[in-house]
Write a protein that holds these residues in place. Sequence first.
Motif, short mmCIF file in Angstrom:
data_model
loop_
_atom_site.label_atom_id
_atom_site.label_comp_id
_atom_site.label_asym_id
_atom_site.label_seq_id
_atom_site.Cartn_x
_atom_site.Cartn_y
_atom_site.Cartn_z
N GLY A 175 53.25 134.41 72.82
CA GLY A 175 54.66 134.69 72.54
C GLY A 175 55.34 133.45 72.01
N LEU A 176 55.82 133.53 70.78
CA LEU A 176 56.40 132.34 70.15
C LEU A 176 57.68 131.89 70.85
N ALA A 177 58.46 132.83 71.32
CA ALA A 177 59.68 132.46 72.06
C ALA A 177 59.31 131.75 73.36
N ALA A 178 58.25 132.21 74.01
CA ALA A 178 57.78 131.56 75.24
C ALA A 178 57.24 130.17 74.95
N GLU A 202 60.38 123.09 74.97
CA GLU A 202 61.67 122.48 75.29
C GLU A 202 61.73 122.06 76.76
N SER A 203 61.12 122.85 77.63
CA SER A 203 61.18 122.53 79.06
C SER A 203 60.35 121.29 79.43
N ILE A 204 59.34 120.98 78.63
CA ILE A 204 58.53 119.79 78.94
C ILE A 204 58.87 118.61 78.03
N GLY A 205 59.92 118.77 77.23
CA GLY A 205 60.40 117.65 76.43
C GLY A 205 59.80 117.51 75.05
N LEU A 206 59.12 118.53 74.56
CA LEU A 206 58.62 118.51 73.19
C LEU A 206 59.65 119.17 72.29
N LEU A 211 58.66 126.68 63.71
CA LEU A 211 58.31 127.41 64.93
C LEU A 211 59.54 128.13 65.48
N ILE A 212 60.68 127.49 65.42
CA ILE A 212 61.91 128.13 65.89
C ILE A 212 62.22 129.36 65.04
N ASP A 213 62.07 129.23 63.72
CA ASP A 213 62.29 130.37 62.83
C ASP A 213 61.26 131.47 63.09
N ALA A 214 60.01 131.08 63.28
CA ALA A 214 58.95 132.05 63.55
C ALA A 214 59.19 132.78 64.87
N ALA A 215 59.68 132.07 65.86
CA ALA A 215 59.99 132.70 67.15
C ALA A 215 61.08 133.75 66.98
N ALA A 216 62.06 133.46 66.13
CA ALA A 216 63.13 134.43 65.87
C ALA A 216 62.59 135.65 65.13
#
Length: 82
Positions: free
Chosen positions: A50-53, A59-63, A69-74
Amino acid sequence: DRVVLALVNESVAALAEGVAGADAIDLATILALGFPPFRGGVLRHAEERGLAAIQSRMESIGLAPHPFLIDAAARGAIRTSE
């Protein structure tokens, strides 16, 4: 997770820059890097997870997720034509 997510991010960057296509990146991660073949390659793994996951976990681990990737997740998919 940090290693795999960093690999996902760099693979997405290569895809976004036109260095290689998604299938070539998946094959290279299997044959050259030893990514588990049953995962289908690093990009296929990211799509199945899951791209959103993936974005959220990065983001939660600081990367910092690559903008592609953000666009692909959308969109819900990394591959634009399959």
